[in-house]
Design a protein around this motif. Structure first.
Motif, PDB file in Angstrom:
ATOM      1  N   HIS A  48      33.711  47.502  54.756  1.00 51.98           N
ATOM      2  CA  HIS A  48      34.093  48.528  53.784  1.00 51.98           C
ATOM      3  C   HIS A  48      32.791  48.977  52.945  1.00 51.98           C
ATOM      4  N   PRO A  49      32.823  50.324  52.327  1.00 51.95           N
ATOM      5  CA  PRO A  49      31.936  50.773  51.664  1.00 51.95           C
ATOM      6  C   PRO A  49      32.073  50.050  50.294  1.00 51.95           C
ATOM      7  N   GLU A  50      31.289  50.592  49.198  1.00 52.61           N
ATOM      8  CA  GLU A  50      31.487  50.214  47.989  1.00 52.61           C
ATOM      9  C   GLU A  50      32.901  51.001  47.233  1.00 52.61           C
ATOM     10  N   GLY A  51      33.647  50.256  46.341  1.00 49.39           N
ATOM     11  CA  GLY A  51      34.933  50.796  45.991  1.00 49.39           C
ATOM     12  C   GLY A  51      35.259  50.232  44.539  1.00 49.39           C
ATOM     13  N   THR A  52      36.496  50.513  44.207  1.00 44.04           N
ATOM     14  CA  THR A  52      36.934  50.205  42.972  1.00 44.04           C
ATOM     15  C   THR A  52      38.529  49.656  43.262  1.00 44.04           C
ATOM     16  N   ALA A  53      38.721  48.453  42.518  1.00 47.61           N
ATOM     17  CA  ALA A  53      40.113  47.951  42.703  1.00 47.61           C
ATOM     18  C   ALA A  53      40.699  48.126  41.446  1.00 47.61           C
ATOM     19  N   THR A  54      41.807  48.390  41.411  1.00 45.83           N
ATOM     20  CA  THR A  54      42.988  48.365  40.188  1.00 45.83           C
ATOM     21  C   THR A  54      43.926  47.157  40.430  1.00 45.83           C
ATOM     22  N   ILE A  55      44.121  46.183  39.528  1.00 44.09           N
ATOM     23  CA  ILE A  55      45.016  45.321  39.542  1.00 44.09           C
ATOM     24  C   ILE A  55      45.913  45.431  38.363  1.00 44.09           C
ATOM     25  N   THR A  56      47.402  45.528  38.950  1.00 45.79           N
ATOM     26  CA  THR A  56      48.223  46.039  37.906  1.00 45.79           C
ATOM     27  C   THR A  56      49.317  44.664  38.097  1.00 45.79           C
ATOM     28  N   SER A  57      49.706  44.366  36.855  1.00 40.67           N
ATOM     29  CA  SER A  57      50.881  43.421  36.635  1.00 40.67           C
ATOM     30  C   SER A  57      51.359  43.684  35.409  1.00 40.67           C
ATOM     31  N   ASN A  58      52.934  43.799  35.604  1.00 43.74           N
ATOM     32  CA  ASN A  58      53.508  44.106  34.214  1.00 43.74           C
ATOM     33  C   ASN A  58      53.066  45.347  33.306  1.00 43.74           C
ATOM     34  N   ASP A  59      52.302  46.345  34.276  1.00 42.07           N
ATOM     35  CA  ASP A  59      51.720  47.451  33.309  1.00 42.07           C
ATOM     36  C   ASP A  59      50.262  47.025  32.859  1.00 42.07           C
ATOM     37  N   VAL A  60      49.899  45.902  33.037  1.00 46.53           N
ATOM     38  CA  VAL A  60      48.658  45.665  32.558  1.00 46.53           C
ATOM     39  C   VAL A  60      47.737  45.780  33.597  1.00 46.53           C
ATOM     40  N   LEU A  61      46.790  46.838  33.342  1.00 44.91           N
ATOM     41  CA  LEU A  61      45.619  47.072  34.557  1.00 44.91           C
ATOM     42  C   LEU A  61      44.306  46.205  34.172  1.00 44.91           C
ATOM     43  N   THR A  62      43.804  45.774  35.362  1.00 45.42           N
ATOM     44  CA  THR A  62      42.428  45.336  35.386  1.00 45.42           C
ATOM     45  C   THR A  62      41.641  45.855  36.634  1.00 45.42           C
ATOM     46  N   GLN A  63      40.683  46.312  36.327  1.00 45.06           N
ATOM     47  CA  GLN A  63      39.595  46.906  37.271  1.00 45.06           C
ATOM     48  C   GLN A  63      38.463  46.016  37.683  1.00 45.06           C
ATOM     49  N   LEU A  64      38.083  46.191  38.907  1.00 47.07           N
ATOM     50  CA  LEU A  64      36.870  45.470  39.543  1.00 47.07           C
ATOM     51  C   LEU A  64      36.369  46.195  40.659  1.00 47.07           C
ATOM     52  N   ASN A  65      34.973  46.215  40.386  1.00 47.43           N
ATOM     53  CA  ASN A  65      34.059  46.802  41.309  1.00 47.43           C
ATOM     54  C   ASN A  65      33.922  46.082  42.717  1.00 47.43           C
ATOM     55  N   ILE A  66      34.006  46.611  43.705  1.00 49.54           N
ATOM     56  CA  ILE A  66      33.979  45.823  44.831  1.00 49.54           C
ATOM     57  C   ILE A  66      32.771  46.509  45.638  1.00 49.54           C
ATOM     58  N   PRO A  67      31.732  45.604  45.890  1.00 48.91           N
ATOM     59  CA  PRO A  67      30.474  45.736  46.430  1.00 48.91           C
ATOM     60  C   PRO A  67      30.820  45.963  47.942  1.00 48.91           C
ATOM     61  N   SER A  68      30.009  46.861  48.597  1.00 51.91           N
ATOM     62  CA  SER A  68      30.173  47.149  50.029  1.00 51.91           C
ATOM     63  C   SER A  68      29.871  46.008  50.799  1.00 51.91           C
ATOM     64  N   HIS A  69      30.524  45.890  52.021  1.00 51.49           N
ATOM     65  CA  HIS A  69      30.020  44.825  53.181  1.00 51.49           C
ATOM     66  C   HIS A  69      30.272  43.329  52.828  1.00 51.49           C
ATOM     67  N   LYS A  70      31.312  43.185  52.008  1.00 54.41           N
ATOM     68  CA  LYS A  70      31.618  41.908  51.509  1.00 54.41           C
ATOM     69  C   LYS A  70      33.070  41.575  51.726  1.00 54.41           C
ATOM     70  N   GLN A  71      33.293  40.631  52.445  1.00 54.02           N
ATOM     71  CA  GLN A  71      34.805  40.107  52.679  1.00 54.02           C
ATOM     72  C   GLN A  71      35.536  39.384  51.600  1.00 54.02           C
ATOM     73  N   ARG A  72      34.508  38.563  50.865  1.00 59.49           N
ATOM     74  CA  ARG A  72      35.132  37.658  50.184  1.00 59.49           C
ATOM     75  C   ARG A  72      34.415  37.494  48.640  1.00 59.49           C
ATOM     76  N   GLY A  73      34.966  36.948  47.634  1.00 52.62           N
ATOM     77  CA  GLY A  73      34.094  36.879  46.578  1.00 52.62           C
ATOM     78  C   GLY A  73      34.402  37.597  45.551  1.00 52.62           C
ATOM     79  N   HIS A  74      35.298  38.722  45.854  1.00 50.12           N
ATOM     80  CA  HIS A  74      35.568  39.726  44.699  1.00 50.12           C
ATOM     81  C   HIS A  74      36.627  39.243  43.409  1.00 50.12           C
TER      82      HIS A  74
END
Length: 596
Positions: free
Chosen positions: A536-562
């Protein structure tokens, strides 16, 4: 998690449950037999009713199962569900799977309600050592794992099979040298998966015998379920040049015939490998001197996974025609069951639990509902009053069952069926029901609805009553079970696409997404890791639980460790992860949620 253990007959099964007399102390199961039999249940995955030499298959070699058939009791009219998880829920509980919340095979609907009372729990509470080896497919997380549901020793794969999105990272699709889950921990193994299950089962049997303890061993192979890329090589070589025409249902063009023959060679290799392991198992029992008083049961979980020989029936896996829901039932118990004892009484997967408890002189506490009845007397007595009964089979995709969709109700010799199609939900209008007399028409070629209108109406009303009964087992009966996170039983929860509630794209496609229904017993801090299967290329993840949002930058070409910290409040919640790569959204391949 405490379980409510109340035993009582369902209205629909009010004349079908036959259990042995026993003693009950408090809320625990006890037994009155001094010489309790050991119990082994072997169930293959996607092996059809015709995939045995003793069933007339002229191509697939099963000499050990043929020998078992010759020296066992045999139920020739035994039924299972048309797909695997529903059969497993019914086998484990003695109840129709619609009572257990297990209604499908994926996207969160193969999870069984943790309050269900399982065969493993009943035998464990009666003093048996309990072990499972292979496929569970009723929940991969606490409190629904096999190890939470009565099995003291557990060596299983996740999900519905090896080669699915629930595979451990780095061991995807590996039938040979797989990574399996040993009592909740990922363990790399060396060898072919079916051999490993039988090896572990025999080690467990040896340990139990050394301890002088009776045992219940459940060996549920994922073979011959696909994928078919990794099969026992020597057996595959033996089958590669075999003519499979005698077991093909369809006439195929040359290219398609070649492809199908290769697939059948792989399936046959997996089946013969299971057969060889059954031979090893019997040798082990005889070596230990316990073969006489050990019950060994063999069955398959549904119809075959290709259109191939099913005897004088029609149908395959997912079909509610007889070829899709029939299995042989071999019951080997030399101490009690005479070799060659056969019954053609109508029996089903819901009967296995009450039968085994009957054989072991065990009964669950008073008040708990089961739908099955013990068939033990059919194999141990010359004459048994076997009251007429109805059994129902219904399996289809979707979040909740649909009345009349893809079902069959049986009342020997009659079968009322609506084969509207697994995966073809949402039919409208009046169902086109078909009635067959299976004693005269096992291939279901002549609909006799017009000739026997009273039978048609009786079975139609019987099905409607059954559907209402199983659907009202509990309030909000078809709500999906929830995964409990952050407990001492599973501090790190691996959440996979097997159990997510799908909401975007095709359920397991790379660009799909879904969410997990979870529950936290108390508020706590976690670390969440996102895992991706594809580059995958570089991206952004948004994690939502009970309307609480957490964002995480996703570096490219990396399967784990995010990874990122995450705080979860106590209570029920929806965990949703949305990832944007190049303007397109998708979900993660897996999520690991670890309590700090």
């Amino acid at each position: 998690m405490a379980k409510s253990r109340i035993f009582g007959e369902s209205l629909f099964a009010s004349q079908t449950t036959v259990l042995c007399a026993c003693l009950i102390a408090g809320s625990h199961v006890i037994t009155v037999s001094a010489e309790r039999p050991n119990v082994i249940v072997i169930m293959s995955d996607d092996q059809g009713v015709g995939d045995y030499g003793f069933a007339g298959n002229p191509v697939i070699r099963t000499p050990e199962l043929d020998a078992m058939h010759a020296k066992s009791g045999y139920l020739s009219k035994f039924y299972v569900s048309s797909v695997c998880a529903p059969t497993r829920a019914s086998l484990m509980t003695g109840r129709y799977n619609y009572r257990t919340r297990c209604i499908d095979t994926w996207i969160g609907r193969a999870m069984m309600d943790p309050d269900e009372v399982t065969l493993a729990e009943a035998l464990r509470d009666a003093g048996y050592r309990t072990g499972i080896y292979g496929k569970w497919h009723l929940g991969d997380n606490y409190p629904m794992r096999a190890m939470d549901q009565g099995f003291q020793d557990s060596l299983v794969h996740r999900g519905g099979g090896i080669g699915q999105p629930s595979d451990p990272i780095g061991a995807e699709g590996k039938y040979t040298d797989p990574t399996l889950i040993k009592n909740g921990k990922e363990v790399p193994m060396t060898g072919y998966c079916t051999d490993l299950y039988f090896d572990a089962a025999m080690d467990f049997i040896q340990e139990s015998t050394d301890k002088g303890k009776p045992f219940f061993t459940y060996i549920a192979t994922n073979a011959p379920h696909g994928p078919f890329h990794d099969v026992p090589h020597k057996l595959y070589d033996q089958y590669r040049n075999i003519d499979f025409t005698p077991i093909l249902v369809d006439t195929l063009k040359p290219t398609k015939f070649e492809q199908e023959s290769d697939k059948l060679a792989r399936i046959a290799a997996m089946i013969t490998n299971i057969d060889q392991n059954v031979g090893r198992l019997f040798h082990k029992l005889n070596e230990l001197g316990i073969g006489d008083n050990t019950i060994v049961v063999y069955l398959n979980d549904n119809g075959p996974n290709t259109r191939r020989f099913v005897g004088n029936m029609r149908g395959m896996k997912t079909a509610v025609d007889d070829g899709g829901i029939r299995s042989p039932l071999l019951f080997h118990w030399p101490a009690k069951v005479q070799a060659g004892k056969t019954s053609d009484a109508l029996c089903a997967h819901i009967d296995l639990m009450p039968t085994i408890l009957d054989a072991c002189d065990i009964q669950l506490p008073q008040g708990h509902k089961v739908d099955g009845r013990s068939f033990l007397g059919l194999l141990t007595r010359d004459h048994l009053n076997w009251p007429s009964r109805r059994v129902v089979f219904q399996s289809h995709r979707g979040d909740r069952p649909q009345l009349f969709h893809h079902f069959a109700i049986h009342e020997d010799p009659w079968k009322l069926v609506h084969p509207s199609g697994f995966g073809k939900e949402g039919f409208t209008g009046q169902p086109k029901l078909q009635l067959y007399d299976l004693s005269k028409d096992p291939r279901q070629e002549s609909d006799v609805s017009a000739e026997f209108p009273e039978v048609f109406q009786r079975l139609k009303k019987g099905y409607e009553a059954w559907f209402q009964d199983v659907s009202s087992t509990r309030p909000n009966n078809y709500a999906p079970p929830r995964i409990l996170v952050g407990t001492e039983h599973e501090m790190s929860s691996v959440l996979t696409r097997q159990d997510w509630r799908h909401c975007q794209g095709k359920p397991w496609a790379p660009d799909s997404n879904g969410f997990w229904l979870i529950e936290a017993a108390d508020a706590g801090d976690y670390e969440i890791e996102l895992i991706f299967a594809q580059d995958h290329p570089e991206g952004t993840a948004t994690i939502t639980s009970n309307d609480v949002l957490t964002q995480l930058n996703i570096p490219s070409h990396k399967q784990r460790g995010h990874m990122t910290p995450l705080h979860l409040p106590a209570g029920k919640q929806k965990l949703f992860v949305e990832v944007v790569f190049g303007g397109k959204t998708q979900g993660p391949h897996q999520v690991i949620l670890t309590r700090k």
